[in-house]
Write an enzyme that holds these catalytic residues in place. Structure first.
Site, PDB file in Angstrom:
ATOM      1  CG  HIS A   6      -0.414   0.321   2.511  1.00 20.75           C
ATOM      2  ND1 HIS A   6      -0.217  -0.639   3.473  1.00 20.75           N
ATOM      3  CD2 HIS A   6      -0.011   1.489   3.086  1.00 20.75           C
ATOM      4  CE1 HIS A   6       0.291  -0.083   4.560  1.00 20.75           C
ATOM      5  NE2 HIS A   6       0.435   1.206   4.348  1.00 20.75           N
ATOM      6  NE  ARG A  10       0.280  12.277   8.085  1.00 22.80           N
ATOM      7  CZ  ARG A  10       1.432  11.674   7.815  1.00 22.80           C
ATOM      8  NH1 ARG A  10       1.993  11.828   6.626  1.00 22.80           N
ATOM      9  NH2 ARG A  10       2.021  10.918   8.708  1.00 22.80           N
ATOM     10  CD  GLU A  53      -2.413   3.674   5.924  1.00 19.96           C
ATOM     11  OE1 GLU A  53      -2.306   4.342   6.958  1.00 19.96           O
ATOM     12  OE2 GLU A  53      -1.582   2.793   5.590  1.00 19.96           O
ATOM     13  CG  ASN A  57      -3.594  12.941  11.101  1.00 19.45           C
ATOM     14  OD1 ASN A  57      -3.434  11.917  11.738  1.00 19.45           O
ATOM     15  ND2 ASN A  57      -2.810  13.273  10.095  1.00 19.45           N
ATOM     16  CG  HIS A  72       2.911  10.556 -10.423  1.00 18.43           C
ATOM     17  ND1 HIS A  72       4.122  11.036 -10.882  1.00 18.43           N
ATOM     18  CD2 HIS A  72       2.751   9.343 -10.997  1.00 18.43           C
ATOM     19  CE1 HIS A  72       4.662  10.147 -11.688  1.00 18.43           C
ATOM     20  NE2 HIS A  72       3.857   9.105 -11.774  1.00 18.43           N
ATOM     21  CD  GLU A 122       2.092   8.797 -15.239  1.00 18.81           C
ATOM     22  OE1 GLU A 122       2.574   9.003 -16.369  1.00 18.81           O
ATOM     23  OE2 GLU A 122       2.773   8.370 -14.280  1.00 18.81           O
TER      24      GLU A 122
END
Length: 131
Positions: A6, A10, A53, A57, A72, A122
């Site tokens: 993965h 954020r 993922e 926060n 990217h 992309e």
């Protein structure tokens, strides 16, 4: 041998970001883990075991500074033109399709799209090394 599983980014708003990745790339929530100060959302689809993922926060109100180190994420599709049209029709504003040649031969056809938090993605036509 190590296996990539993965990549984490954020994001500011869970619903907005999940909606973008579901609409744009057909990703679905594989798992959502809620903790006291943050939430982790794992997105995937049947095309690959690799997951994205999203980390939210809690209590953060300002956008993240992406800095100058982020490049990217990349995804491949079987019909680049159809995907570009679909994303355009959804109002997600993909950039124009680019053809990248090397030594007179097509290396890649692709376009970029930006998610709600400013991350570049992309989208490549499946061809050559971009399967």
């Amino acid at each position: 041998m190590a296996k990539m599983i993965h990549s984490m980014i954020r994001v500011l708003e869970e619903v907005r970001s999940v909606s973008f990745y579901v609409q744009a790339f057909g990703l679905e929530v594989a798992e959502r883990l809620d903790f006291e100060t943050f939430t982790l959302i794992y997105l995937s689809n049947a095309e690959s075991e690799f997951e994205l993922e999203l980390t939210v926060n809690k209590g953060r109100e300002e956008a993240y500074d992406l800095g100058n180190g982020y490049g990217h994420l990349a995804l491949s599709v079987s019909d680049l033109d159809a995907e570009h049209k679909r994303l355009t029709d959804l109002g997600l504003n993909p950039n124009k399709i680019v053809e990248f040649n090397r030594d007179g031969a097509l290396l890649a056809r692709f376009f970029f799209i930006t998610d709600p938090d400013g991350y570049k993605i992309e989208v490549l036509q499946r061809h050559g090394r971009y399967k």
